[in-house]
Write a protein that holds these residues in place. Structure first.
Motif, PDB file in Angstrom:
ATOM      1  N   ARG A  32       0.830  -1.197   0.000  1.00 36.01           N
ATOM      2  CA  ARG A  32       0.000   0.000   0.000  1.00 36.01           C
ATOM      3  C   ARG A  32       0.874   1.261   0.000  1.00 36.01           C
ATOM      4  O   ARG A  32       2.067   1.194   0.340  1.00 36.01           O
ATOM      5  CB  ARG A  32      -0.900   0.003   1.240  1.00 36.01           C
ATOM      6  CG  ARG A  32      -1.916  -1.092   1.251  1.00 36.01           C
ATOM      7  CD  ARG A  32      -2.648  -1.163   2.577  1.00 36.01           C
ATOM      8  NE  ARG A  32      -3.318   0.092   2.920  1.00 36.01           N
ATOM      9  CZ  ARG A  32      -4.254   0.212   3.845  1.00 36.01           C
ATOM     10  NH1 ARG A  32      -4.618  -0.857   4.536  1.00 36.01           N
ATOM     11  NH2 ARG A  32      -4.806   1.378   4.104  1.00 36.01           N
ATOM     12  N   PRO A  33       0.325   2.426  -0.350  1.00 33.94           N
ATOM     13  CA  PRO A  33       1.088   3.674  -0.245  1.00 33.94           C
ATOM     14  C   PRO A  33       1.631   3.916   1.155  1.00 33.94           C
ATOM     15  O   PRO A  33       2.653   4.586   1.328  1.00 33.94           O
ATOM     16  CB  PRO A  33       0.069   4.746  -0.638  1.00 33.94           C
ATOM     17  CG  PRO A  33      -0.896   4.045  -1.525  1.00 33.94           C
ATOM     18  CD  PRO A  33      -0.996   2.645  -0.963  1.00 33.94           C
ATOM     19  N   SER A  34       0.980   3.346   2.161  1.00 33.44           N
ATOM     20  CA  SER A  34       1.439   3.462   3.541  1.00 33.44           C
ATOM     21  C   SER A  34       2.491   2.419   3.884  1.00 33.44           C
ATOM     22  O   SER A  34       2.866   2.280   5.050  1.00 33.44           O
ATOM     23  CB  SER A  34       0.255   3.320   4.496  1.00 33.44           C
ATOM     24  OG  SER A  34      -0.446   2.110   4.252  1.00 33.44           O
ATOM     25  N   LEU A  35       2.970   1.696   2.855  1.00 37.79           N
ATOM     26  CA  LEU A  35       3.987   0.646   3.007  1.00 37.79           C
ATOM     27  C   LEU A  35       3.487  -0.502   3.884  1.00 37.79           C
ATOM     28  O   LEU A  35       4.268  -1.200   4.520  1.00 37.79           O
ATOM     29  CB  LEU A  35       5.297   1.215   3.569  1.00 37.79           C
ATOM     30  CG  LEU A  35       6.074   2.124   2.614  1.00 37.79           C
ATOM     31  CD1 LEU A  35       7.278   2.735   3.321  1.00 37.79           C
ATOM     32  CD2 LEU A  35       6.545   1.327   1.397  1.00 37.79           C
ATOM     33  N   GLN A  36       2.186  -0.717   3.904  1.00 35.10           N
ATOM     34  CA  GLN A  36       1.604  -1.842   4.621  1.00 35.10           C
ATOM     35  C   GLN A  36       1.358  -3.002   3.657  1.00 35.10           C
ATOM     36  O   GLN A  36       1.063  -2.798   2.477  1.00 35.10           O
ATOM     37  CB  GLN A  36       0.283  -1.444   5.280  1.00 35.10           C
ATOM     38  CG  GLN A  36       0.433  -0.423   6.389  1.00 35.10           C
ATOM     39  CD  GLN A  36      -0.919   0.003   6.938  1.00 35.10           C
ATOM     40  OE1 GLN A  36      -1.862   0.211   6.178  1.00 35.10           O
ATOM     41  NE2 GLN A  36      -1.014   0.128   8.249  1.00 35.10           N
TER      42      GLN A  36
END
Length: 260
Positions: free
Chosen positions: A184-188
């Protein structure tokens, strides 16, 4: 592609790709804006050339004439995140309260020239459930993590973010090999591979997937009319509350709410 048409900032991150060869690459809106097939922004009256001209003005060195056509030549996908930020201007996101970007963060995060356009956008609520998987999950994550959606409504998504190739075997079978993963963009992670576990009380698998901001568990199936669906009604309520909040500049992060 669809997510890129709903994000006004060409430097917004859609996702990251991590491959088995060590590549770690941000995928941003700019990569689609420079494609001549790009349809332009949805829910906007702007011509699609507006953002392309913005990108060309910001990074003229990345555009080259070749055989009468304009080619886009960004830094290598193996460049570090720091280099991608420095040379391409990609925007790494800051988060509070479960990675929900508030309207105040939108004001602080984006260029002043984009802020008014961003704050005048039409609100979007995304509906998900356990059948939301793969590309649909990353569409949801791209809008959610960039603060483009008011809320995600429904139940936890399926949780599939792996890139797999199938290789034929001599005996007629096949070997499925995982060669990469989307983040994800949140690096999740969307896929929970290690330490997978189940809730002791409900038995629900709690690893992986995207959790909604507003929980709504509808088991009625697809109704004859959309408004008859419980979760569609909840989503409409969220939009109405968002519109009321916008009038008083009181937008904030959604808290988990249950609708049975």
């Amino acid at each position: 592609l669809t997510a890129s048409t709903l994000l006004r900032d060409p430097h917004a991150i859609l996702c990251y790709t991590l491959n088995a060869r060590g590549g770690f690459t941000p995928v941003d809106v700019e990569q689609y804006v420079v494609d001549p097939r790009y349809p332009g922004y949805l829910l906007s009256k702007e011509p699609k050339s507006v953002v392309l001209r913005q990108v060309q003005k910001e990074h003229p060195s990345m555009f080259r004439e070749k055989n009468g056509k304009v080619d886009w030549d960004p830094p290598s996908s193996y460049a570090s995140i720091h280099e991608q930020v420095t040379k391409r201007g990609i925007r790494r996101i800051s988060y509070v309260n479960d990675n929900i970007m508030t309207q105040q963060q939108v004001r602080d995060h984006y260029d002043p020239s984009l802020r008014q356009e961003l704050l005048n956008r039409k609100d979007i609520v995304i509906l998900i459930n356990e059948g939301t998987a793969s590309s649909a999950e990353f569409f949801t994550a791209a809008l959610h993590d960039n603060g483009r959606s008011v809320a995600v409504v429904g139940s936890k998504s399926f949780g599939k973010g792996l890139i797999q190739h199938t290789f034929p075997m001599p005996d007629g079978g096949g070997l499925k090999l995982t060669v990469g993963e989307f983040l994800r963009p949140s690096l999740q992670h969307v896929t929970k591979v290690l330490d997978a576990r189940f809730d002791r009380e409900t038995g629900e698998f709690v690893g992986g997937g995207i959790r909604p901001d507003v929980y709504c568990d509808s088991k009625q199936g697809i109704p004859g009319t959309p408004k008859a669906d419980l979760c569609v009604g909840v989503a409409l309520d969220v939009l109405e509350e968002s519109a009321a909040s916008a009038k008083t500049e009181a937008h904030g992060p959604w808290r988990m709410t249950s609708f049975q």
